[in-house]
Design a protein around this motif. Structure first.
Motif, mmCIF file in Angstrom:
data_model
loop_
_atom_site.group_PDB
_atom_site.id
_atom_site.type_symbol
_atom_site.label_atom_id
_atom_site.label_comp_id
_atom_site.label_asym_id
_atom_site.label_seq_id
_atom_site.Cartn_x
_atom_site.Cartn_y
_atom_site.Cartn_z
ATOM 1 N N GLN A 177 8.840 13.778 10.004
ATOM 2 C CA GLN A 177 9.513 12.607 9.443
ATOM 3 C C GLN A 177 8.472 11.536 9.039
ATOM 4 O OE1 GLN A 177 11.688 9.084 11.345
ATOM 5 N NE2 GLN A 177 12.631 10.925 12.162
ATOM 6 N N TYR A 178 7.450 11.365 9.878
ATOM 7 C CA TYR A 178 6.416 10.370 9.553
ATOM 8 C C TYR A 178 5.565 10.823 8.365
ATOM 9 C CZ TYR A 178 7.614 7.601 13.559
ATOM 10 O OH TYR A 178 8.292 6.795 14.426
ATOM 11 N N LEU A 179 5.322 12.146 8.300
ATOM 12 C CA LEU A 179 4.516 12.643 7.174
ATOM 13 C C LEU A 179 5.271 12.478 5.865
ATOM 14 C CD1 LEU A 179 2.891 15.816 8.764
ATOM 15 C CD2 LEU A 179 1.835 13.619 8.261
ATOM 16 N N SER A 180 6.582 12.586 5.947
ATOM 17 C CA SER A 180 7.394 12.401 4.744
ATOM 18 C C SER A 180 7.315 10.934 4.293
ATOM 19 C CB SER A 180 8.821 12.831 5.095
ATOM 20 O OG SER A 180 9.690 12.442 4.124
ATOM 21 N N PHE A 196 7.284 1.169 -0.405
ATOM 22 C CA PHE A 196 8.609 1.489 0.120
ATOM 23 C C PHE A 196 8.830 0.826 1.474
ATOM 24 C CE2 PHE A 196 7.704 4.889 -2.832
ATOM 25 C CZ PHE A 196 8.886 4.938 -3.554
ATOM 26 N N GLY A 197 7.876 0.017 1.893
ATOM 27 C CA GLY A 197 8.026 -0.692 3.159
ATOM 28 C C GLY A 197 7.229 -0.007 4.246
ATOM 29 N N SER A 198 7.353 -0.544 5.440
ATOM 30 C CA SER A 198 6.548 -0.063 6.562
ATOM 31 C C SER A 198 6.842 1.414 6.863
ATOM 32 C CB SER A 198 6.888 -0.916 7.768
ATOM 33 O OG SER A 198 6.767 -0.164 8.937
ATOM 34 N N LEU A 199 5.851 2.106 7.382
ATOM 35 C CA LEU A 199 6.047 3.517 7.744
ATOM 36 C C LEU A 199 6.966 3.628 8.963
ATOM 37 C CD1 LEU A 199 2.458 4.993 7.335
ATOM 38 C CD2 LEU A 199 4.332 4.994 5.715
ATOM 39 N N GLU A 200 7.169 2.486 9.647
ATOM 40 C CA GLU A 200 8.054 2.513 10.824
ATOM 41 C C GLU A 200 9.526 2.505 10.428
ATOM 42 O OE1 GLU A 200 6.532 0.017 14.461
ATOM 43 O OE2 GLU A 200 5.600 -0.649 12.602
ATOM 44 N N SER A 201 9.815 1.849 9.272
ATOM 45 C CA SER A 201 11.220 1.697 8.909
ATOM 46 C C SER A 201 11.731 2.958 8.208
ATOM 47 C CB SER A 201 11.391 0.512 7.963
ATOM 48 O OG SER A 201 10.920 0.885 6.696
ATOM 49 N N HIS A 202 13.020 2.982 7.939
ATOM 50 C CA HIS A 202 13.573 4.186 7.317
ATOM 51 C C HIS A 202 13.635 4.091 5.797
ATOM 52 C CE1 HIS A 202 14.375 6.459 10.906
ATOM 53 N NE2 HIS A 202 14.598 5.290 11.476
ATOM 54 N N GLY A 203 12.829 3.194 5.238
ATOM 55 C CA GLY A 203 12.703 3.162 3.785
ATOM 56 C C GLY A 203 13.730 2.295 3.080
#
Ligand code: HEM
Length: 526
Positions: A177-180, A196-203
């Motif tokens: 999921q993080y690599l995506s 697309f925003g932080s890698l922590e958020s869901h986009g």
């Protein structure tokens, strides 16, 4: 003049006859293809198309693509026949001498056009060559070199997020999921100059729309075959209206996806045109630092229409993200499965960084090319696990394809060419080409990065596989070869380096053999 019900019925009958004549003629001419070996069809009505396209039955598809030889007969619905080809001579002819005969099927490009607008995958023939000529310079190595610091920054953000996610050794993390998200963000910043925003958020809605495209398309798969006919009959504005009023959830959802991506792309583009007017300095202070593909394109040719640019933005992002993140997930999964290879790779990367007194930020485009074991791991993974296993083409006119390996004719005699009637679907069998035992040896199905550290056997170069990378067909070749392959490889090299220098990847205890559609996505991190 009033249309009587009789003339309306006559019109409908004429349309029905016109639409069934070519398929009937094609089936009559497909006689010789019926001798080609292939799996037995369970039903005249459905053929094996459904099973072959099912994302839940990868084993069946892989069996079909590797078990019947270099030409495989595929039973399609209503007695139609398609052919999957991994014969390098035939595929080379399709992509070379006969490249104008074997085009993307119209239903494929029309779907892309209807949803995303006019990008590379939604245009054909001369229009495609023109668009390709326009885009090619944006993918030059000199631009890629400039993108390396941006990829480095996003990779560092990925490592930071994973460290937060897994503060304790042995924590399980959904790495896929993080690599995506990482891939989408890397492509967003360097492709569109957009975050697309932080890698922590869901986009954002945009990233969600891109992700939902594939599954929604699957729900409409059978219907899109009729799109070219429907578009010939009804004006575009009627079709758009129909997507609003028809009580068809999948169609409405697809329309939502299309509108969402269009509006975001338009916003990004207008902002870019504005910055470009203000001068290079303003563009350089933007997210992509003026080095992203769209800024490069606007500088190369400011006259490109918004419609075209929006089509390119959407299709580039779509083509780039799932493919690259699937490859990345696969590499991490294989490293977890092969701790020796992971250790060897870590030693090479440590030597190239700490060992040479360099930080990760000091490794530039050229230095990344000088890491032989990393290179071998990527080549071998790209060969064995191509994210696109088949590439569809349709014969626009009758054609004859020469074969390097003969198939039996009706009398069982070897036949050295295939007659392909107009309208027949031919799949380029990427998976079969990459795993052919006569080419790659008896260990063709095994993951062995070491094969790339010694000279390859002559059977590989003698096969003359149509290829733009490492004798594999994974990025295809010819006029529609992947335009972003070098970018994908660069993203992968940089992400793998950051990850392997930061974490130790291990398989989860329940392990098992992974399917492409079901990658084991949780790996314990130290
Ligand atoms: C590991 C990652 C990738 C793989 C395996 C891959 C594979 C492919 C393949 C096999 C095709 C040909 C499809 C066909 O003609 O039927 C293709 C086309 C394409 N790819 Fe990639 N791709 C990857 C990454 C990327 C990236 C990073 C980009 C853009 C930044 C990209 C953009 C495109 C585009 C625009 C096309 C259409 C080219 C045309 O029709 O002229 N791909 N890719």
């Amino acid at each position: 003049m009033a249309i009587t019900s009789a003339s309306f019925i006559a019109l409908i009958c004429a349309l029905v006859v016109l639409s069934i004549l070519p398929p009937v003629r094609r089936r009559l001419k497909q006689r010789s293809l019926r001798n080609v070996p292939g799996p037995i069809s369970p039903s005249f009505w459905t053929g094996i198309a459904k099973e072959l396209h099912s994302p839940f039955d990868m084993r069946f598809r892989e069996h079909v693509l590797t078990s019947y030889g270099r030409a495989v007969r595929i039973a399609m619905p209503l007695g139609d026949v398609a052919i999957a080809l991994s014969d390098p001579v035939a595929v080379g002819t399709m992509l070379g001498r006969h490249r104008e005969v074997f085009e993307l099927p119209v239903w494929f490009s029309e779907t892309m056009n209807a949803v995303w607008g006019p990008g590379l995958m939604s245009v054909q023939g001369k229009e495609h060559s023109l668009q390709r000529r326009l885009l090619n310079p944006a993918f030059a190595v000199r631009h890629l070199r400039d993108m390396v610091p941006i990829f480095n920054r996003v990779s560092k953000e990925l490592v930071d997020v994973l460290r937060k996610e897994a503060p304790e050794p042995g924590t399980e993390v959904d790495i896929a999921q993080y690599l995506s998200r990482y891939t989408l963000e890397s492509i967003g910043r360097t492709g569109l100059g957009y975050t697309f925003g932080s890698l922590e958020s869901h986009g954002t809605d945009y990233s969600r729309a891109l992700k939902e495209f594939g599954p929604t398309l699957m729900r409409l798969h059978h219907w899109r075959l009729y799109l070219p006919l429907v578009r010939r009959i009804f004006p575009r504005s009627w079709l758009r209206w129909a997507t609003e009023v028809l009580p068809w959830a999948a169609l409405r959802h697809m329309r939502g996806i299309s509108d969402n991506v269009y509006m975001t792309s338009l916003e990004v583009l207008q902002r870019k045109r504005e910055l470009l007017k203000q001068g290079d300095e303003s563009l350089s202070s933007d997210i992509g630092e003026g080095k992203d593909l769209i800024s490069i394109l606007l500088r190369l040719d400011a006259t490109v229409s918004d419609e075209n640019l929006i089509g390119h933005m959407s299709l580039l992002t779509l083509g780039a993200t799932d493919t690259t993140s699937t490859m990345l997930s696969r590499v991490i999964e294989l490293l977890a499965r092969h701790p020796d290879a992971q250790g060897k790779l870590r030693r090479e990367l440590t030597e190239a960084t700490a060992g040479a007194g360099r930080s990760l930020a000091d490794i530039d485009y050229e230095a990344y090319l000088n890491l032989p074991y990393l290179d071998a791991i990527i080549r071998e993974t790209v060969r064995l696990y191509p994210p696109l296993q088949i590439a569809p083409r349709v014969a626009e006119s009758d054609a004859v394809l020469p074969l390097g390996t003969p198939v039996p004719d009706a009398q069982g005699q070897p036949c050295h060419e295939l007659f392909i009637p107009a309208g027949t679907i031919v799949w380029i069998n990427i998976f079969g080409l990459n795993r052919d035992k006569d080419t790659w040896g008896p260990d063709a199905n095994e993951w062995k990065p070491e094969r790339w550290l010694a000279p390859l056997p002559p059977s590989v170069s003698d096969a003359h596989i149509p290829s733009i990378y490492a004798h594999t067909a994974s990025f295809l070749a010819g006029p529609r070869a992947c335009i972003g392959y070098n970018m994908a490889l660069t993203v992968m090299r940089i992400a793998i380096t950051h990850l392997v220098l930061s974490f130790d990847f291990a398989r989860r205890s329940y392990g098992g053999t992974a399917e492409l559609s079901r990658l084991p996505s949780k790996a314990p991190l130290p």
